[in-house]
Design an enzyme around this catalytic site. Structure first.
Site, PDB file in Angstrom:
ATOM      1  N   THR A 119      -5.685 -10.483   6.282  1.00  0.00           N
ATOM      2  CA  THR A 119      -4.387 -10.291   5.630  1.00  0.00           C
ATOM      3  C   THR A 119      -3.286 -10.794   6.568  1.00  0.00           C
ATOM      4  OG1 THR A 119      -5.287  -8.324   4.589  1.00  0.00           O
ATOM      5  CG2 THR A 119      -2.891  -8.559   4.560  1.00  0.00           C
ATOM      6  N   LYS A 204      -1.912 -10.184  -1.711  1.00  0.00           N
ATOM      7  CA  LYS A 204      -2.608  -9.198  -0.872  1.00  0.00           C
ATOM      8  C   LYS A 204      -1.622  -8.236  -0.205  1.00  0.00           C
ATOM      9  CE  LYS A 204      -5.111  -6.914   1.764  1.00  0.00           C
ATOM     10  NZ  LYS A 204      -6.373  -6.249   1.739  1.00  0.00           N
ATOM     11  N   CYS A 258      -4.288  -1.120   7.312  1.00  0.00           N
ATOM     12  CA  CYS A 258      -3.837  -2.022   6.243  1.00  0.00           C
ATOM     13  C   CYS A 258      -2.511  -1.557   5.674  1.00  0.00           C
ATOM     14  CB  CYS A 258      -4.868  -2.042   5.124  1.00  0.00           C
ATOM     15  SG  CYS A 258      -6.519  -2.323   5.739  1.00  0.00           S
TER      16      CYS A 258
HETATM   17  N1  SAJ Z   1      -2.824   8.042   1.124  1.00  0.00           N
HETATM   18  C1  SAJ Z   1      -1.897   8.998   0.741  1.00  0.00           C
HETATM   19  N2  SAJ Z   1      -1.704   9.193  -0.588  1.00  0.00           N
HETATM   20  C2  SAJ Z   1      -2.380   8.495  -1.549  1.00  0.00           C
HETATM   21  C3  SAJ Z   1      -3.312   7.515  -1.152  1.00  0.00           C
HETATM   22  C4  SAJ Z   1      -3.515   7.301   0.199  1.00  0.00           C
HETATM   23  O1  SAJ Z   1      -1.267   9.663   1.555  1.00  0.00           O
HETATM   24  O2  SAJ Z   1      -2.123   8.750  -2.732  1.00  0.00           O
HETATM   25  C5  SAJ Z   1      -3.046   7.755   2.548  1.00  0.00           C
HETATM   26  C6  SAJ Z   1      -4.471   8.006   2.981  1.00  0.00           C
HETATM   27  O3  SAJ Z   1      -4.683   9.341   3.346  1.00  0.00           O
HETATM   28  C7  SAJ Z   1      -4.597   7.053   4.158  1.00  0.00           C
HETATM   29  C8  SAJ Z   1      -3.715   5.879   3.764  1.00  0.00           C
HETATM   30  O4  SAJ Z   1      -2.856   6.371   2.760  1.00  0.00           O
HETATM   31  O5  SAJ Z   1      -4.101   7.632   5.347  1.00  0.00           O
HETATM   32  C9  SAJ Z   1      -4.423   4.628   3.287  1.00  0.00           C
HETATM   33  O6  SAJ Z   1      -5.535   4.942   2.475  1.00  0.00           O
HETATM   34  P1  SAJ Z   1      -5.982   4.105   1.189  1.00  0.00           P
HETATM   35  O7  SAJ Z   1      -7.230   4.690   0.677  1.00  0.00           O
HETATM   36  O8  SAJ Z   1      -4.882   4.015   0.228  1.00  0.00           O
HETATM   37  O9  SAJ Z   1      -6.180   2.624   1.730  1.00  0.00           O
HETATM   38  P2  SAJ Z   1      -7.084   1.842   2.826  1.00  0.00           P
HETATM   39  O10 SAJ Z   1      -6.183   1.515   3.985  1.00  0.00           O
HETATM   40  O11 SAJ Z   1      -8.363   2.526   3.125  1.00  0.00           O
HETATM   41  O12 SAJ Z   1      -7.449   0.491   2.032  1.00  0.00           O
HETATM   42  C10 SAJ Z   1      -6.430  -0.314   1.471  1.00  0.00           C
HETATM   43  C11 SAJ Z   1      -6.836  -0.680   0.040  1.00  0.00           C
HETATM   44  N3  SAJ Z   1      -5.694  -1.256  -0.671  1.00  0.00           N
HETATM   45  C12 SAJ Z   1      -5.326  -0.789  -1.877  1.00  0.00           C
HETATM   46  O13 SAJ Z   1      -5.859   0.123  -2.431  1.00  0.00           O
HETATM   47  C13 SAJ Z   1      -4.180  -1.524  -2.502  1.00  0.00           C
HETATM   48  C14 SAJ Z   1      -7.995  -1.662   0.066  1.00  0.00           C
HETATM   49  O14 SAJ Z   1      -8.276  -2.129  -1.249  1.00  0.00           O
HETATM   50  C15 SAJ Z   1      -7.663  -2.848   0.967  1.00  0.00           C
HETATM   51  O15 SAJ Z   1      -8.776  -3.717   1.065  1.00  0.00           O
HETATM   52  C16 SAJ Z   1      -7.356  -2.339   2.356  1.00  0.00           C
HETATM   53  O16 SAJ Z   1      -6.230  -1.460   2.263  1.00  0.00           O
HETATM   54  C17 SAJ Z   1      -7.061  -3.520   3.253  1.00  0.00           C
HETATM   55  O17 SAJ Z   1      -7.952  -3.919   4.037  1.00  0.00           O
HETATM   56  O18 SAJ Z   1      -5.982  -4.104   3.136  1.00  0.00           O
END
Ligand code: SAJ
Length: 428
Positions: A119, A204, A258
Site C-alpha cells: 500500500t 486501496k 494499515c
Molecule cells: N476497529 C475499531 N472499530 C471497528 C473496527 C476496527 O475500533 O469498528 C479497530 C480494531 O480494533 C483495530 C483497528 O481498528 O485496532 C483495525 O482493525 P481492522 O480489522 O479494521 O483492520 P486491519 O488493519 O486488520 O485490516 C485492514 C482491512 N481493511 C479494511 O477492512 C478496509 C484489510 O482488508 C486490509 O487488507 C488491511 O487493513 C491492510 O493491509 O491494509
C-alpha cells in the site's frame, strides 16, 4: 501458462501470495532480506502466524515450487510486497519499495511484468517506481509492464480473502493491467476490476481511510454518549438498522499497520484538503489516553490512589497475535506515566516482551483493583464470572470493546463500566 515469479518481501502478504502461486503451479522464488525467515521458509517453518499457512507452505516447499532466497533472480513476473510504513513525522517511508525496485532492475528482461502489492501514497508507481525501472533500459509499457495490485486481505482470513475478495488491478497501461489480471486469475475467484495504477493506489488507501474516519466517528459518539447518559453501543446498533447507515464500533484506539497508517498517505499529499482525515486519525490516536484517564478516574472514585490494573488484550484486534501499533501498548505507556501499576495478559501472545506481562490469567488479576478489557478476544467474551470472582480486590471491570455480556456479569456481582455507556443519575 506456467510462469516464473519472483516475490520480494515474504511477510504477511508476500508469503501467503507466494504460497498461493506455488500451489497453483507457478515456479516461485520468494525473496527476503531476513535470512532467518528465508531459512525457516525453506524448512517449511512459519515465521508469521496465519490460519492455513502451515499446511500450504509445506505443500509449496515440498513440491519444489516455492524456494526462498535472499537474492532476486530472473523471472517472468516480479511482485513487490514490502512494508511501506510512516515515519515519526507521519510521512510515508518508501525506502523499502525503492530498495526492492532497485534490487530487481538487474534481473528484469523484455516482456516481464512488475507488480506492486504494498500500500502506497497515490502516484508512487508513476513517480517513484517507474524512474527506477527505466534504469533497466527497457521501454516501459512496451517491453516492461508495470501495475499496482493492492492486497486487501484481513489478517486471520488471508487465504479465504485472497481467493474470494474482488481485486483491483491498475496498470500503467492496458496491457499491464491485462497481464496482471491473467496472472491472478489462477486463484482469485472474486471479480478483478481493471483501472490505472494511480487510481488503484487511491482505492486501496481510501478503503482504509474510510474505516478510520468511520471508527473516529464511532469513538466520538461514544464520548458524547457518556456525557448524555446514552449507551452508544445500543444507539449505533439501532442506527445501523437504517438501510443506508453503517457506523463502526468504538474502542480504545485503532491499531495495526494499515488503518492507523494509510490515511496519513493522503494527508501528506494534500494537507490542507484532508482535514476530516487528519482529525479522525488524531481522534483515534487519542483514544488510548482517554482509556487510561478513565481507568485513573474509576480508581479515584474508589479512593484508590495508584492501584493495580489488570489489562486483558494486547494485540491490536480480536483473536490474533499481532501487537503492531496496538492501542493497548499506548494505554500501558499512559498508565505507566501516571505511576499506575498494571499486569498485562493476552493468551494469543506467546512471547512475553513487556514489563509486567504474564501468560497466567490468575496471576494477572490477582489483587487487581480493576480489570480492563482492551481486545475482544473470544476467550474473554466466553469467560465466566465464577472464574474471576475470588481473585480480584474489587469487582470492577472496564470493558472498552463491549465484549462482556453485561447482565451476566452484573448478576454475578460485578460492576461493569463500559466505554460509551455511562449511567447518569438524574434528579426526579
Ligand atoms: N476497529 C475499531 N472499530 C471497528 C473496527 C476496527 O475500533 O469498528 C479497530 C480494531 O480494533 C483495530 C483497528 O481498528 O485496532 C483495525 O482493525 P481492522 O480489522 O479494521 O483492520 P486491519 O488493519 O486488520 O485490516 C485492514 C482491512 N481493511 C479494511 O477492512 C478496509 C484489510 O482488508 C486490509 O487488507 C488491511 O487493513 C491492510 O493491509 O491494509
Amino acid at each position: 501458462m506456467k510462469k516464473s515469479i519472483c516475490v520480494v518481501g515474504l511477510g504477511y502478504i508476500g508469503l501467503p501470495t507466494s504460497v498461493m502461486f506455488a500451489i497453483n503451479g507457478h515456479d516461485v522464488r520468494g525473496v527476503d532480506v531476513n535470512t532467518r525467515a528465508v531459512d525457516m521458509i525453506n524448512n517449511k517453518q512459519l515465521h508469521i502466524e496465519e490460519n492455513g499457512l502451515e499446511e500450504r507452505l509445506g505443500e509449496a516447499v515440498e513440491s519444489g515450487k516455492l524456494v526462498a532466497s535472499t537474492e532476486p533472480a530472473e523471472a517472468d513476473v516480479f511482485i513487490i510486497a514490502v512494508p511501506s510504513p510512516i515515519r515519526e513525522d507521519k510521512t510515508a517511508n518508501l525506502e523499502y519499495v525503492q530498495q526492492a525496485t532497485k534490487a530487481i532492475v538487474p534481473f528484469v528482461k523484455k516482456g516481464d511484468l512488475v507488480i506492486l502489492e504494498s500500500t502506497v501514497p497515490p502516484r508512487t508507481v508513476e513517480d517513484v517506481m517507474l524512474p527506477i525501472l527505466k534504469e533497466s533500459n527497457l521501454i516501459i509499457g512496451e517491453e516492461l509492464f508495470v501495475s499496482h495490485s493492492p492486497e486487501r486481505v484481513i489478517p486471520g482470513k488471508v487465504f479465504q480473502e485472497l481467493v474470494d475478495n474482488d481485486r483491483i488491478v491498475g496498470g500503467i497501461n492496458d496491457k499491464s493491467s491485462q497481464l496482471t489480471k491473467e496472472l491472478y486469475e489462477v486463484f482469485v475467484k472474486g471479480t478483478i476490476h481493471l483501472t490505472d495504477a494511480t487510481t488503484a493506489e487511491m482505492v486501496k488507501v481510501i478503503e482504509n481511510t474510510y474505516r478510520d474516519v468511520n471508527i473516529a466517528f464511532a469513538n466520538e459518539l461514544a464520548m458524547i454518549s457518556e456525557q448524555i447518559g446514552v449507551n452508544a453501543w445500543e444507539a449505533i446498533q439501532l442506527a445501523n438498522y437504517h438501510p443506508r447507515v453503517n457506523i463502526h464500533t468504538p474502542g480504545p484506539g485503532v491499531g495495526g499497520h494499515c488503518i492507523a497508517v494509510d490515511p496519513w498517505f493522503l494527508a501528506e499529499l494534500e494537507p490542507n484538503l484532508s482535514k476530516i482525515i487528519q482529525l479522525s486519525r488524531n481522534t483515534n490516536d487519542f483514544m488510548p489516553m482517554y482509556t487510561a484517564d478513565k481507568i485513573e478516574e474509576f480508581l479515584k472514585e474508589e479512593d484508590i490512589d495508584k492501584g493495580k490494573v489488570a489489562l486483558f488484550g494486547l494485540s491490536f484486534k480480536a483473536n490474533i497475535d499481532d501487537q503492531r501499533e496496538s492501542p493497548s501498548l499506548e494505554v500501558i505507556k499512559r498508565l505507566a506515566s501516571k505511576g499506575i501499576e498494571y499486569t498485562a495478559y493476552d493468551p494469543h501472545i506467546k512471547e512475553l516482551t513487556l514489563r509486567n506481562q504474564t501468560d497466567n490469567r490468575e496471576e494477572a488479576i490477582r489483587g487487581a483493583d480493576i480489570l480492563v478489557i482492551l481486545t475482544d478476544h473470544d476467550v474473554f467474551k466466553n469467560m465466566e464470572p465464577s472464574e474471576l470472582a475470588e481473585e480480584m480486590r474489587t469487582n470492577i471491570i472496564y470493558d472498552t470493546k463491549n465484549a462482556l455480556e453485561l447482565e451476566k456479569w452484573e448478576r454475578a456481582g460485578f460492576t461493569v463500566k463500559r466505554l460509551g455507556d455511562t449511567k447518569i443519575e438524574r434528579a426526579d
